[in-house]
Design an enzyme around this catalytic site. Structure first.
Site, PDB file in Angstrom:
ATOM      1  N   HIS A  54       0.833  -1.207   0.000  1.00 25.39           N
ATOM      2  CA  HIS A  54       0.000   0.000   0.000  1.00 25.39           C
ATOM      3  C   HIS A  54       0.867   1.257   0.000  1.00 25.39           C
ATOM      4  CE1 HIS A  54      -3.325   2.678   1.472  1.00 25.39           C
ATOM      5  NE2 HIS A  54      -2.287   3.283   2.037  1.00 25.39           N
ATOM      6  N   GLU A  55       1.845   1.304   0.882  1.00 28.04           N
ATOM      7  CA  GLU A  55       2.692   2.498   0.971  1.00 28.04           C
ATOM      8  C   GLU A  55       3.523   2.691  -0.293  1.00 28.04           C
ATOM      9  OE1 GLU A  55       2.196   4.636   3.163  1.00 28.04           O
ATOM     10  OE2 GLU A  55       0.925   3.391   4.435  1.00 28.04           O
ATOM     11  N   HIS A  58       1.646   4.434  -2.996  1.00 23.95           N
ATOM     12  CA  HIS A  58       1.675   5.899  -2.867  1.00 23.95           C
ATOM     13  C   HIS A  58       2.929   6.465  -3.535  1.00 23.95           C
ATOM     14  CE1 HIS A  58      -1.835   6.640  -0.448  1.00 23.95           C
ATOM     15  NE2 HIS A  58      -1.430   5.872   0.545  1.00 23.95           N
ATOM     16  N   GLU A 136      -6.318   6.868  -1.077  1.00 18.44           N
ATOM     17  CA  GLU A 136      -6.187   5.722  -0.172  1.00 18.44           C
ATOM     18  C   GLU A 136      -6.833   4.480  -0.777  1.00 18.44           C
ATOM     19  OE1 GLU A 136      -4.431   5.414   2.617  1.00 18.44           O
ATOM     20  OE2 GLU A 136      -3.719   7.448   2.269  1.00 18.44           O
TER      21      GLU A 136
END
Length: 213
Positions: A54-55, A58, A136
């Site tokens: 997930h990070e 980004h 997100e």
């Protein structure tokens, strides 16, 4: 990083008991990923992979740069409101000193500036928060694709739901960077106003979308 095709970011550990993580950096070549000690203590390897995916999403999507651009546009709207108000102020001041005509234009500038001064920061903030929430959702989906195992991130988000503590060092200026709203303890239902002004969507919505993948 190999799966995403980007350089490995610098990795940090934040001495916090609450499980959380964040990514920052204007592009993949200047990126940093951090996890809290509480996250390392709470998650197993598969769940940690889901969160790091997930990070890293980004980082790949340059979300920090996107957030900077959005914040700049919001600031420009506020400056525009200031411009109208200052134009009215100096125009009205000169008009009182003997300028003839222009009263209607000055009143119009005042009205426009007054409305912008009130609404521009509010709507700008709402737009910025909406962009943050949508990014997100996107990072969840892309992170699950990077690991090829959505249940890992789903399990991690469920553990975040059960986390009993909020972060001690949380503040509104950096809330959008974190994996989950750092100042909130999950468990209570998020109200309509809180949802509107939150930097993150509810964990239950994020889990539902991942389960539908």
């Amino acid at each position: 990083s190999i799966a995403a095709g980007v350089p490995k970011p610098r990795v940090w550990i934040v001495p916090e008991a609450a499980p959380n993580a964040y990514a920052t950096g204007r592009d993949p070549e200047h990126s940093h990923v951090a996890v809290t000690q509480g996250l390392l203590d709470t998650m197993d390897r598969v769940e940690l992979e889901g969160i790091l995916g997930h990070e890293l999403a980004h980082v790949v999507d340059r979300d920090i740069l996107v957030g900077t651009v959005v914040a700049t546009l919001v600031g420009a709207a506020v400056l525009l409101a200031e411009f109208f108000m200052r134009t009215w102020w100096w125009g009205g001041f000169r008009g009182r000193r003997g300028d003839s005509g222009g009263g209607g234009a000055t009143a119009l500038l005042f009205a426009v500036g007054f409305v912008l001064l009130i609404l521009a920061p509010l709507f700008g903030q709402l737009i910025r928060l909406a962009v943050s929430r949508n990014r997100e959702y996107l990072a969840d989906a892309q992170g699950a694709m990077l690991t090829r195992y959505p249940p890992g991130l789903i399990s991690a988000l469920k553990k975040l739901q059960a986390a009993p503590t909020a972060m001690h060092s949380a503040n509104n200026a950096t809330a959008h960077l974190w994996l989950n709203q750092p100042s909130r303890i999950e468990g209570e239902r998020m109200g309509a106003m809180e949802r509107l002004f939150s930097t993150h969507p509810p964990l239950s919505d994020r889990i539902r979308r991942l389960e539908e993948m």
